[in-house]
Design an enzyme around this catalytic site. Structure first.
Site, PDB file in Angstrom:
ATOM      1  N   ASP A  41       0.846  -1.197   0.000  1.00  0.00           N
ATOM      2  CA  ASP A  41       0.000   0.000   0.000  1.00  0.00           C
ATOM      3  C   ASP A  41       0.882   1.248   0.000  1.00  0.00           C
ATOM      4  O   ASP A  41       1.513   1.562   1.003  1.00  0.00           O
ATOM      5  CB  ASP A  41      -0.896  -0.071   1.251  1.00  0.00           C
ATOM      6  N   ASP A  45      -3.924   4.128   2.506  1.00  0.00           N
ATOM      7  CA  ASP A  45      -5.378   4.009   2.719  1.00  0.00           C
ATOM      8  C   ASP A  45      -5.788   2.589   3.117  1.00  0.00           C
ATOM      9  O   ASP A  45      -6.976   2.277   3.204  1.00  0.00           O
ATOM     10  CB  ASP A  45      -6.153   4.476   1.480  1.00  0.00           C
ATOM     11  N   ASP A  49      -1.738  -0.929  -3.842  1.00  0.00           N
ATOM     12  CA  ASP A  49      -1.928  -0.116  -5.045  1.00  0.00           C
ATOM     13  C   ASP A  49      -0.695  -0.191  -5.950  1.00  0.00           C
ATOM     14  O   ASP A  49       0.316  -0.833  -5.618  1.00  0.00           O
ATOM     15  CB  ASP A  49      -2.236   1.339  -4.655  1.00  0.00           C
ATOM     16  N   ASP A 227     -10.310 -14.574 -17.163  1.00  0.00           N
ATOM     17  CA  ASP A 227     -11.173 -14.993 -16.056  1.00  0.00           C
ATOM     18  C   ASP A 227     -12.330 -15.851 -16.580  1.00  0.00           C
ATOM     19  O   ASP A 227     -12.905 -15.553 -17.633  1.00  0.00           O
ATOM     20  CB  ASP A 227     -11.727 -13.730 -15.378  1.00  0.00           C
ATOM     21  N   GLU A 287      -8.099 -19.253 -17.240  1.00  0.00           N
ATOM     22  CA  GLU A 287      -8.628 -19.784 -15.980  1.00  0.00           C
ATOM     23  C   GLU A 287      -9.791 -20.693 -16.365  1.00  0.00           C
ATOM     24  O   GLU A 287     -10.931 -20.263 -16.493  1.00  0.00           O
ATOM     25  CB  GLU A 287      -9.124 -18.656 -15.064  1.00  0.00           C
TER      26      GLU A 287
HETATM   27  C1  NOJ Z   1     -12.508 -16.238 -10.942  1.00  0.00           C
HETATM   28  C2  NOJ Z   1     -11.740 -15.252 -10.117  1.00  0.00           C
HETATM   29  O1  NOJ Z   1     -10.458 -15.743  -9.879  1.00  0.00           O
HETATM   30  C3  NOJ Z   1     -12.556 -15.037  -8.852  1.00  0.00           C
HETATM   31  O2  NOJ Z   1     -11.834 -14.320  -7.893  1.00  0.00           O
HETATM   32  C4  NOJ Z   1     -13.854 -14.367  -9.219  1.00  0.00           C
HETATM   33  O3  NOJ Z   1     -14.680 -14.268  -8.080  1.00  0.00           O
HETATM   34  C5  NOJ Z   1     -14.610 -15.149 -10.303  1.00  0.00           C
HETATM   35  N1  NOJ Z   1     -13.750 -15.624 -11.340  1.00  0.00           N
HETATM   36  C6  NOJ Z   1     -15.683 -14.300 -10.937  1.00  0.00           C
HETATM   37  O4  NOJ Z   1     -15.093 -13.321 -11.749  1.00  0.00           O
END
Ligand code: NOJ
Length: 563
Positions: A41, A45, A49, A227, A287
């Protein structure tokens, strides 16, 4: 390693000069995951960041990482830690500015670190201008076509359109109030209601994300983590799921209506073309939570993505048979399509591996961890040290989750009032969620905030006082620390010709021991049993995860050997 920040002309020149291209950097890279809000940080705050990260880049360089991957840093209401994006082309003020992001990318490159960012294409925030426009435009509008709006079931549309459930708990549908004030359509959200799912059958959605990719590639990003890569394509008929074994909802037919459908691959083939149009080697990592390495391999076939996370490896319990199987299957499936394997032990969604392995009995169900016996920190630490040497010796790339190099454990006793993960609320307070692996890092000093932020600042989640002995500063002075083990392993991995991308050969070993060789002249042995076993024949011990017992490898210990 090829050059960072290479120009288009430079890249072509290199190819001409070399005749054939050197193996791209990402095939054997060690990527360090920066969960930005919990890393460092800079402004006090309480939230990590970009300024904090910039100040710590030398730490990551000295650790020996090749690249960093940052979780989402975009403007967001932060309902799901930034995975609810309201603007894909800017930076959340709590993290910094676009100028700071540009500076970070440049400085990381100067330190020899490549930069991967996180793209969230399955859903936007409900605050995204597209979703706001969809609400305002009403049923039947082109604005609603970018998402999944449907009339409800029941006489007055009062029931959700189907029985799908949100990953966080509760129905995957929320009903909206139409502009005229009446209860109206429902929209799909496979995660929180504040994360409406995009309709990837819509041309505008596809075009928008290709433009977002270019926006970030133009800024010098080296790669993108995708993601929910398994989830973008949905069956437009939105069929109900049926009740399966144990009451779980499963598809009625062979294909799942929203997981791992073949249509996602077509999206990624067009993304690959976008990445390939840029100089240098840009990388995608998926992912994809899918069933086993064979399914993972579909995402990284020719012309598709470059790499995918190896979740079968992450979810494997501490067992020689389990690891041998998942390593063998991963290498076979991925090498068959020409892709390198990747290995990962922890991330921001899963219980930290010190806490998973530090139990006599436990099981995993996808990303969900079910402990079945009490936590033993010493046991977990010993196994985590061995696991690090196992992972870093395997062929391919590796992902490190911030804090694993410090041996941090899951903080399982965070007070309920500080929990922020939406899973806590949506599970009806039965699932404490993922905050326990997201506690801000301890850097220095003997009391919170442990150098995470300026003295006197309060990190967004409280740090356990025991972390005074686990700060990066304390460990840097201790040759037996986890940090020094990671540094030594990463240093050796860089210089040893056998490590990184490539193949392995299993060598004969007792049932509870895994032994493999990598050419030239390298061997890794991991003893999963509680008692010592003879070390395999070797010329020299290069590195060990714990003290050796003469010529014997103690239980839950790994060694790197010259053979
Ligand atoms: C996978 C991400 O790694 C996770 O943190 C997130 O909650 C879900 N996808 C939804 O985007």
């Amino acid at each position: 390693m090829d050059n960072l920040g290479e120009t288009a002309d430079g890249a072509q020149q290199n190819e001409r000069d070399a005749g054939t291209r050197a193996a791209p950097w990402w095939r054997g890279a060690v990527v360090y995951q920066v969960y930005l809000r919990s890393f460092a940080d800079g402004d006090g705050d309480g939230v990590g960041d970009i300024a904090g990260l910039r100040a710590r880049l030398p730490y990551l360089r000295d650790l020996g990482a090749d690249a960093i991957w940052l979780n989402p840093w975009y403007p967001s209401p932060m309902v799901d830690g930034g995975y609810d994006v309201s603007d894909y082309r800017d930076i959340a003020p709590v993290f910094g500015t676009l100028a700071a992001a540009d500076a970070l990318i440049g400085e990381a490159h100067e330190q020899g670190l490549r930069v991967l960012i996180d793209l969230v294409p399955n859903h936007t925030s409900d605050r995204h201008p597209w979703f706001q426009a969809a609400l305002a435009a009403g049923p039947g509008s082109p604005e609603r076509e970018r998402y999944w709006f449907r009339r409800g079931r029941g006489e007055a549309g009062e029931l959700p359109p189907n029985n799908w459930e949100s990953a966080f708990g509760g129905p995957a549908w929320t009903r909206v109030t139409e502009p005229d004030g009446r209860p109206g359509e429902w929209y799909l959200h496979l995660y929180a209601p504040e994360q409406p799912d995009l309709n990837w059958g819509n041309g505008e959605v596809r075009a928008e994300f290709e433009s977002i990719l270019r926006f970030w590639f133009d800024r010098g990003i080296d790669g993108i983590r995708i993601d929910v890569a398994h989830g973008l394509d949905k069956d437009p008929a939105l069929p109900d799921l049926v009740s399966g074994p144990g009451g779980a909802l499963v598809p009625a037919g062979e294909e799942h209506p929203y997981r791992d459908r073949p249509g996602v691959l077509e999206i990624y083939r067009s993304w690959r073309k976008v990445a390939d149009a840029y100089p240098g080697d840009r990388v995608f990592v998926a992912e994809a939570w899918v069933d086993g390495p064979q399914r993972v391999a579909r995402y990284v076939g020719p012309g598709c993505l470059h790499t995918a996370f190896n979740f079968p490896f992450l979810t494997c319990p501490w067992s020689p048979r389990g690891f041998r199987e998942v390593i063998g299957e991963s290498l076979a499936a991925l090498h068959a399509v020409g892709a390198p394997a990747t290995w990962v032990l922890s991330n921001h969604d899963c219980v930290r591996h010190v806490s998973r392995y530090g139990r006599a009995r436990a099981r995993m169900d996808g990303p969900h961890f079910h402990p079945e016996s009490p936590f033993d920190l010493q046991l977990g630490t010993r196994r985590a040290r061995a696991a690090a040497l196992l992972m870093l010796a395997l062929p391919g790339g590796a992902y490190l989750y911030q804090g694993e190099e410090l041996g941090l454990w899951e903080v399982e006793d965070l007070p309920e009032e500080v929990l922020q993960d939406p899973r806590w609320e949506w599970s009806g307070h039965t699932d404490r969620g993922r905050d326990g692996c997201r506690v801000p890092l301890p850097w220095s000093g003997s009391a919170p905030p442990f150098g995470f932020g300026p003295d006197g600042s309060r990190p967004w989640l409280p740090q356990p006082p025991e972390w005074r002995d686990y700060t990066a500063e304390a460990q840097a002075r201790d040759p037996g620390s986890m940090l020094e083990l990671y540094r030594a392993a990463l240093r050796m991995r860089r210089s040893h010709p056998a490590l990184g991308d490539g193949t392995l050969r299993w060598l004969g070993s007792p049932a509870d021991v895994l032994v493999f060789a990598r050419d030239p002249g390298f061997c890794c042995a991991v003893n999963f049993s509680a008692g010592p076993v003879p070390l395999p024949a070797h010329e020299q011990v290069l590195l060990a995860s714990g003290p050796l017992d003469g010529d014997r490898l103690p239980g839950d210990t790994a060694a790197w050997l010259r053979i």
